[in-house]
Design a protein around this motif. Structure first.
Motif, mmCIF file in Angstrom:
data_model
loop_
_atom_site.group_PDB
_atom_site.id
_atom_site.type_symbol
_atom_site.label_atom_id
_atom_site.label_comp_id
_atom_site.label_asym_id
_atom_site.label_seq_id
_atom_site.Cartn_x
_atom_site.Cartn_y
_atom_site.Cartn_z
ATOM 1 N N ILE A 223 0.859 -1.189 0.000
ATOM 2 C CA ILE A 223 0.000 0.000 0.000
ATOM 3 C C ILE A 223 0.896 1.239 0.000
ATOM 4 N N GLN A 225 1.060 5.547 -0.201
ATOM 5 C CA GLN A 225 0.313 6.797 0.022
ATOM 6 C C GLN A 225 1.070 7.963 -0.603
ATOM 7 N N THR A 237 -4.424 13.394 0.881
ATOM 8 C CA THR A 237 -3.704 12.148 0.551
ATOM 9 C C THR A 237 -4.507 11.299 -0.422
ATOM 10 N N THR A 239 -4.158 7.016 -1.984
ATOM 11 C CA THR A 239 -3.465 5.724 -1.813
ATOM 12 C C THR A 239 -3.707 4.818 -3.015
#
Length: 687
Positions: A223, A225, A237, A239
């Motif tokens: 993952i 960001q 943000t 992701t």
């Protein structure tokens, strides 16, 4: 009259700047001359651009105000707004010149609007000022989070890759104005994926942080960001996830699941029979898991081949086995990968092995003769039940079944349960010298188990046959034959077999011996019947004239048989030769014989080789004291019936026999006595 332009300026919040005079803001403002001026310079109303923040939620958001220098506040001037969004997005207060945004603006959709302004004198209906153009700019606020546009992300990297190996690069985009502060400046971080991966904060490049084993975990989800405002608090943000698969390398050797296998094979199984399978396991996949099995000790009895589809080892029979000889085998199998790169050989230093015990199963086998064939001898004439020989077969199985014997289709021999062969009829070697028998052995407990063996019986000879004359003899002799003359050669045969040549003894019967004009002389098997008369009849010459007769001369060959050995020639035909024999007075035998030599040499092909050959043969026969005194002339140059060379016989004359005198034959010696007798007798009978 001076006028101020009210321009709101937004930096984070909306501020209302004070009016700027034309002089103070000369670089960004234009001075407009009023219409209809009389060449008199006047200060016009000035404006250039307005700023309005995006995403304002107010129903009517004040943007700014337009005001002419000629407006004296008597409400006679009217302001108009033309251009992009006029009347729909933007509105103006006709009396005051205030401009309002009546809709929510989004800089990412449109950041600039171009408008035109007019001012009209309502009393005259004419324009007070020339039409002027200005812009309204939508100022940026940080209202967009970073977004990853190339999703979904997937990557493949070899397992056990070293630290720092590039995996993939991810990229996010921020729709905010990059020139407006840090609204679009992004910073990347790893939310999930430690401790195997790392990411560069400003580039979004993902790298290997520590080695990974595919056999432990084949896939990893990471993952990532992205945060604007350089990652500062309050930034927005976005992701994304990255699926990272580890590709296989051949870092695992195949290993047997079991270290001991137990298999079995029947002793009757043919060569090439599959007797079982063994299986090794390899944690690698694809080509890296392809195996190759072999026998470590190079067995002569078994072999292992690989099933390429199942990667199993198939144990096959390489040589037939015999339970009675060896009832089990222990072999060791090993396995290795087929494709191993040099840098990965450290993982395959020692091959995995497994032991295989193969049990041989006992089958009910047919009997086995001690010999592949038998040869016996027996003398002919033995009585019924005579011993010939003994054959023997055994059951190779453990139960050792009794054996029964039999002879197939034979009336001359029989065999008992002990394998003893005896005669059932007298044997005669002259009828059959060899017998080819087939002896069958059958197990008593299982009659389906049968085997055969050839037996050859030779019948030996005994002297049980008397000699026999080779043919029937009918002998002729001239009445005036001399004593001691050979008149017939006789021979005998014996049907019995002898290592050496047969030797026979001939004699006349007692009665013939006492009263006989003939005697027999033994010549090693050939007998000469000799005339034993004590006196000689006077010879009668052929008459000068008489009846015409024809004589036959017989030629004997050793190449034919029976009647084909004899060919008869007509004397009259032989006289058609080109040579004419002269009639001479014989003084003695030697001179006449030489004359006859010369005459014979003139008959046949005109060749010195034939003449010399015939002369040598005649001289050899004349000088041989052991040669039979046949009254015949042997010639050897005759080529046979139909030969181009024809006959080389010296018998030929163009003169009639009636004019020929044969009295000289009596002077030629004993070798021509038969001719003298024949021609003399014929002449006398004619007379």
């Amino acid at each position: 009259m001076n006028c101020c332009l009210l321009i709101p300026f937004v930096v984070g919040i909306t501020l209302l700047r004070p009016c700027l005079t034309a002089t103070e803001n000369s670089k960004t403002q234009e001075v407009k001359q009023p219409v209809g001026s009389h060449l008199r310079a006047k200060r016009g109303w000035v404006w250039n651009q307005f700023f309005v923040p995006e995403e304002m939620n107010a129903t009517r958001h004040h943007v700014g105000q337009l005001r002419s220098d000629f407006d004296n506040g008597n409400n006679s001037f009217q302001y108009k707004l033309l251009g992009d969004g006029a009347g729909s997005i933007f509105d103006i207060d006709k009396r005051t010149g205030d401009i309002y945004a009546v809709q929510k603006l989004d800089r990412e959709e449109r950041s600039l609007y171009t408008l035109r302004a007019q001012v009209i004198d309502t009393t005259t209906g004419r324009a007070v000022e020339p039409e002027s153009e200005f812009v309204i700019r939508v100022s940026d606020i940080n209202d967009n989070e970073p977004k990853f546009l190339d999703e979904p992300y997937e990557a493949i990297v070899p397992e056990m890759s070293p630290e720092g190996t590039l995996v993939i690069q991810v990229t996010a985009r921020d729709a905010d104005d990059p020139s407006s502060g840090n609204h679009a400046r992004l910073l990347y971080s790893l939310l999930l994926g430690q401790p195997y991966f790392s990411i560069e904060p400003t580039t979004g490049v993902i790298r290997i942080f520590s080695e990974m084993d595919r056999e432990l975990q084949e896939e990893h989800r990471v993952i990532i960001q992205a945060k604007d405002m350089i990652g500062q608090p309050g930034g927005l943000t976005g992701t994304t996830s990255v699926l990272i698969r580890l590709s296989d390398i051949n870092d695992n050797k195949p290993i047997f699941k079991k270290t001991f296998y137990r298999l079995s094979v029947s002793e009757s199984a043919p060569i090439g029979t599959s007797i079982g399978t063994i299986k090794a396991h390899d944690n690698d996949i694809g080509e890296n898991a392809e195996m190759e099995y072999s026998i470590e000790d190079d067995s002569q009895t078994f072999d292992i081949i690989t099933n390429n589809e199942t990667q199993e080892g198939i144990v096959i029979l390489k040589k037939k086995v015999d339970f009675e000889h060896q009832n089990h085998y222990v072999i060791k199998a090993k396995v290795k990968n087929r494709h191993v790169e040099e840098q990965l050989m450290k993982y395959h230093a020692e091959a995995s092995t497994a032991s295989i015990k193969v049990l041989v199963e006992d089958d009910d086998e047919p009997p086995v003769f001690l010999l592949p064939y038998y040869v016996f001898e027996i003398s002919e004439g033995n009585s019924y039940g005579s011993f010939v020989g003994n054959v023997s077969a055994t059951d190779p199985d453990h139960r050792n079944s009794p054996i029964r014997y039999s002879i197939t289709r034979s009336k001359m021999f029989s065999i008992d349960d002990n394998g003893t062969i005896i005669t059932t009829n007298p044997l005669d070697r002259e009828v059959s010298a060899w017998y080819n028998l087939t002896v069958t052995a059958t197990e008593k407990y299982n009659v389906q188990q049968i085997v055969e063996v050839p037996v050859y019986v030779q019948v030996l000879n005994i002297n049980d046959h008397a000699p026999e004359f080779s043919q029937y003899y009918e002998t002729y002799v001239c009445e005036n034959a001399d004593a001691g003359q050979v008149i017939q050669t006789i021979s005998a045969v014996d049907r019995d077999e002898s290592i050496e040549e047969h030797h026979f003894y001939f004699n006349l019967s007692v009665e013939d011996t006492m009263n006989s004009s003939f005697a027999i002389i033994d010549n090693q098997g050939f007998i000469f019947l000799i005339l034993g008369l004590t006196q000689r009849r006077k010879q009668t010459l052929f008459p000068e004239k008489g009846e015409d007769f024809r004589e036959n001369i017989f030629r004997y060959d050793d190449e034919g048989g029976g009647e084909e050995d004899t060919e008869a020639y007509d004397i009259a035909e032989l006289r058609s030769s080109t040579f004419m024999r002269e009639r001479k007075t014989r003084k003695h035998a030697t001179s006449e014989l030489r004359s006859l030599y010369r005459q014979s040499l003139q008959v046949g092909p005109d060749s010195d080789i034939f003449r010399k050959f015939i002369l040598e043969k005649l001289e050899e026969a004349n000088s041989d004291p052991c040669a039979p005194p046949f009254d015949s002339l042997q010639t050897y140059a005759f080529e046979g019936t139909g030969s181009l060379a024809a006959s080389l016989s010296s018998l030929g004359s163009g003169i009639s026999d009636q004019t020929e005198s044969y009295d000289y034959l009596n002077d030629l010696g004993p070798r021509f006595q038969r001719l003298a007798c024949m021609f003399g007798s014929a002449m006398q009978s004619n007379n």
